[in-house]
Design an enzyme around this catalytic site. Sequence first.
Site, mmCIF file in Angstrom:
data_model
loop_
_atom_site.group_PDB
_atom_site.id
_atom_site.type_symbol
_atom_site.label_atom_id
_atom_site.label_comp_id
_atom_site.label_asym_id
_atom_site.label_seq_id
_atom_site.Cartn_x
_atom_site.Cartn_y
_atom_site.Cartn_z
ATOM 1 N N ASP A 117 -13.480 6.289 -2.367
ATOM 2 C CA ASP A 117 -12.979 5.698 -3.618
ATOM 3 C C ASP A 117 -13.674 6.281 -4.852
ATOM 4 O O ASP A 117 -13.022 6.723 -5.793
ATOM 5 C CB ASP A 117 -13.193 4.175 -3.617
ATOM 6 N N GLY A 124 -15.792 -4.253 -17.041
ATOM 7 C CA GLY A 124 -15.697 -5.011 -15.803
ATOM 8 C C GLY A 124 -16.914 -4.779 -14.929
ATOM 9 O O GLY A 124 -17.613 -3.752 -15.065
ATOM 10 N N SER A 132 0.810 -1.223 0.000
ATOM 11 C CA SER A 132 0.000 0.000 0.000
ATOM 12 C C SER A 132 0.842 1.271 0.000
ATOM 13 O O SER A 132 1.818 1.398 0.729
ATOM 14 C CB SER A 132 -0.917 0.022 1.224
ATOM 15 N N LYS A 178 -13.297 -4.042 3.124
ATOM 16 C CA LYS A 178 -14.129 -2.839 2.987
ATOM 17 C C LYS A 178 -15.588 -3.064 3.421
ATOM 18 O O LYS A 178 -16.225 -2.156 3.924
ATOM 19 C CB LYS A 178 -14.074 -2.310 1.553
#
Length: 264
Positions: free
Chosen positions: A100, A121, A15, A64
């Site tokens: 996000d 996707g 990360s 999440k």
Amino acid sequence: MKKLFSIFGDPVSHSRSPLMHNSVFKNLNYDACYTRTHLLDGDKLRDTFFSLNLSGANVTVPHKEAAFKACDEVRGFAKTVGVVNTLVNENGKLIGYNTDADGFMYAIKEFGDIKTILVLGAGGTSRALVSRFLQDNIEVTVLNRSDSRREDFKNVACKYTTWNEFKVSNYDLVVNTTSAGLSDDNLPAPLELIESILDHSSYVADAIYGKLTPFLQLAKEKNKNYKDGADMLLGQGVLANELFVNKELKKDAIEHHMKSSFNL
Ligand code: NDP
């Protein structure tokens, strides 16, 4: 007292969040430090957060959804998608947000007024972005390799199509949310389809960061204006940091120092 922040994930060593947030804290003399916590069991998120005495945190794959459940209160877009990537300790209460999708909107601001989007996707990232696009009344089409995720979009006001049934039209933006190109050289759909899509799209974006994917390489060859996932990563980070410091720091300055950490 020095504030402590962390990212939770499994894995978490890759990360970039500690680098991004610490660059802001250090350069703007904000008395805080950002670390990483390798968390295997999402059910332990809440206890771990409070036992580390954290002021806030980010959450990445695969926790999440667990983060959403761990919160005392969830605010904003996170409520719509049931997914939390930012946690804030508000007087001992755990408050959850999702930066996000807003981070992505922030990243594509410079593309101007976007009215139609083709999303390649249909996974978690796709679902979050599609919900966010629909909030802005953007017309959305999802194109996926298989039919397997059609159910996930059953109650979502977008079109879901697969490679076999897809008929191209014009799009303001095409965004790749598949993992094709992440650790291989695959395109998100067969070459002929991708070429046709790019020829019908004004702007191009990819959620993958840290490399020029074959998809973006093709967009580049076609002289398209494109963005990789680094801007999305930056966008979610800037918005999370604003929540962490409760607007004590200027957004421009946060963005500047976070961006500079990308070159470290
Ligand atoms: P998911 O596993 O939930 O979804 C993956 C999707 O990609 C599915 O629709 C799957 O199709 C499709 N797919 C996988 N491989 C291929 C392939 N070879 N060709 C075509 N389609 C394929 O993943 P996520 O939504 O969690 O993540 C997707 C990507 O977004 C990752 O690369 C991740 O790194 C990136 N990401 C970037 C962020 C950022 O800040 N920049 C934030 C979050 C994610 P099928 O249904 O047929 O299996």
